[in-house]
Design a protein around this motif. Structure first.
Motif, PDB file in Angstrom:
ATOM      1  N   GLU A 186      35.309  32.965  30.453  1.00 52.01           N
ATOM      2  CA  GLU A 186      36.748  33.159  30.277  1.00 52.01           C
ATOM      3  C   GLU A 186      37.057  33.718  28.898  1.00 52.01           C
ATOM      4  OE1 GLU A 186      40.252  29.953  29.255  1.00 52.01           O
ATOM      5  OE2 GLU A 186      38.832  29.454  30.859  1.00 52.01           O
ATOM      6  N   ASP A 236      41.627  30.081  45.155  1.00 51.79           N
ATOM      7  CA  ASP A 236      40.207  30.030  45.495  1.00 51.79           C
ATOM      8  C   ASP A 236      39.784  31.363  46.096  1.00 51.79           C
ATOM      9  OD1 ASP A 236      38.048  29.438  47.766  1.00 51.79           O
ATOM     10  OD2 ASP A 236      37.792  27.977  46.151  1.00 51.79           O
ATOM     11  N   LYS A 237      38.819  32.020  45.481  1.00 52.62           N
ATOM     12  CA  LYS A 237      38.443  33.362  45.925  1.00 52.62           C
ATOM     13  C   LYS A 237      37.896  33.369  47.347  1.00 52.62           C
ATOM     14  CE  LYS A 237      33.651  34.167  44.472  1.00 52.62           C
ATOM     15  NZ  LYS A 237      32.754  35.093  43.744  1.00 52.62           N
ATOM     16  N   LYS A 252      37.096  42.103  48.088  1.00 54.31           N
ATOM     17  CA  LYS A 252      36.430  41.709  46.846  1.00 54.31           C
ATOM     18  C   LYS A 252      36.616  42.793  45.788  1.00 54.31           C
ATOM     19  CE  LYS A 252      32.753  39.072  49.142  1.00 54.31           C
ATOM     20  NZ  LYS A 252      31.286  38.933  49.312  1.00 54.31           N
ATOM     21  N   LEU A 309      38.901  39.491  40.709  1.00 53.36           N
ATOM     22  CA  LEU A 309      38.698  38.107  41.142  1.00 53.36           C
ATOM     23  C   LEU A 309      38.156  37.234  40.012  1.00 53.36           C
ATOM     24  CD1 LEU A 309      37.328  38.597  44.763  1.00 53.36           C
ATOM     25  CD2 LEU A 309      39.288  37.182  44.125  1.00 53.36           C
ATOM     26  N   ASN A 310      37.589  37.868  38.979  1.00 49.99           N
ATOM     27  CA  ASN A 310      37.121  37.114  37.810  1.00 49.99           C
ATOM     28  C   ASN A 310      38.250  36.343  37.135  1.00 49.99           C
ATOM     29  OD1 ASN A 310      34.152  37.576  37.234  1.00 49.99           O
ATOM     30  ND2 ASN A 310      34.812  39.687  37.539  1.00 49.99           N
ATOM     31  N   THR A 320      38.077  32.967  38.739  1.00 55.02           N
ATOM     32  CA  THR A 320      36.824  32.216  38.731  1.00 55.02           C
ATOM     33  C   THR A 320      36.272  31.939  37.336  1.00 55.02           C
ATOM     34  OG1 THR A 320      35.533  34.258  38.913  1.00 55.02           O
ATOM     35  CG2 THR A 320      36.195  33.190  40.967  1.00 55.02           C
ATOM     36  N   SER A 321      36.827  32.595  36.313  1.00 56.38           N
ATOM     37  CA  SER A 321      36.252  32.459  34.971  1.00 56.38           C
ATOM     38  C   SER A 321      36.646  31.143  34.327  1.00 56.38           C
ATOM     39  CB  SER A 321      36.709  33.623  34.085  1.00 56.38           C
ATOM     40  OG  SER A 321      36.278  34.847  34.622  1.00 56.38           O
ATOM     41  N   ARG A 322      35.671  30.505  33.706  1.00 62.35           N
ATOM     42  CA  ARG A 322      35.890  29.259  32.973  1.00 62.35           C
ATOM     43  C   ARG A 322      35.045  29.287  31.711  1.00 62.35           C
ATOM     44  NH1 ARG A 322      38.826  28.830  36.849  1.00 62.35           N
ATOM     45  NH2 ARG A 322      39.482  26.951  37.980  1.00 62.35           N
TER      46      ARG A 322
END
Length: 272
Positions: free
Chosen positions: A168, A143-144, A154, A158-159, A162-164
């Motif tokens: 993604e 979890d970022k 940052k 971090l992508n 978090t990418s979906r």
């Protein structure tokens, strides 16, 4: 029992990190797999970590060990390949904690005549040491916001965490990073890996895993970029085994593999 995947985890004298990694596999959404710990000569504390984990889980876990003769990762990986019982092999390191969808994603994205090239999100020493069993079971370490709260700066990487969905897929396509076989996060069909005779055991640290991918590509096995889909966090560690002599020798072996379009090594699984 028939397994969907064999998870081959390389390790060397990092029992605390290996324990965290094994905890990550206990959280997986897809659970029909075996774990093979490919141990390049660790001391008894690593053996104890594996044995204790066996008592805590129903997963099939094998501990494949060899004498410590310096960096011989490719040799122990070949032994692990021989011991594997699944047609699909996922390779990672004993300092890379997998996100809970790690195995599921590898199996979902796999294709015939192809291998998957994943990535990792590297953590600093302070956060690596801080991660607890609860942080892994609750997936906080992916979890970022939790990571930033622990002191992580940052950045664009971090992508990866978090990418979906569409984002993604687009990042996988747009990344300038080439799809290669990186040992901390790669997977392929066992029959393809056997067809190129596994890893070249002459090679020490420094691109030793990528050379296998280069032979696979020479054979016509396509690399698939999935660094924003196959997620693990890489715990901090020093690399005392890194040296220029071995790195230069590896470069020469890889150069020959590329120039001669080699698909086979005489120094792999089958050396008869």
């Amino acid at each position: 029992m028939k397994y969907d995947a064999s998870i081959i985890i390389s390790t060397y004298n990092q029992p605390d990190w290996l324990y965290k990694v094994l905890l990550g596999y206990a959280q997986q959404t897809h659970q029909n797999f075996e774990i093979i710990v490919a141990d390049d000569g660790s001391k008894m504390d690593t053996y104890q970590i594996v044995q204790n984990f066996k008592k805590q889980t129903s997963y099939a876990i094998k501990h494949i060990w060899q004498e410590d003769e310096g960096f011989q990762k490719n040799r122990i990986l070949n032994k692990a390949i021989r011991a594997s019982k699944s047609p699909y092999l996922i390779f990672t390191d004993g300092d890379c904690i997998p996100r809970k969808d790690f195995v599921e994603k590898h199996l979902t994205l796999r294709k015939p005549k192809a291998f998957l090239s994943g990535g990792y999100f590297k953590l600093p020493k302070m956060i690596s040491e801080k991660i607890s069993k609860e942080d892994i079971s609750n997936q906080y370490c992916f979890d970022k916001f939790w990571l930033i709260k622990q002191g992580l700066k940052k950045n664009f990487k971090l992508n990866k965490l978090t990418s979906r969905g569409l984002k993604e897929n687009l990042l996988n396509q747009w990344t300038p990073t080439k799809a290669t076989w990186d040992g901390m996060n790669a997977s392929g069909w066992k029959k393809d890996i056997l067809a190129v005779n596994g890893f070249d055991e002459r090679m020490k640290y420094g691109g030793e895993d990528r050379e296998l991918g280069e032979r696979l590509m020479n054979l016509g096995i396509k690399p698939i970029q999935a660094r924003y889909s196959l997620i693990c966090v890489h715990l901090h560690h020093e690399r005392g085994y890194k040296n220029t002599v071995d790195f230069d020798r590896n470069k020469q072996i890889r150069k020959e593999t590329k120039s001669k379009k080699k698909t086979w090594t005489d120094y792999g699984i089958n050396q008869s």
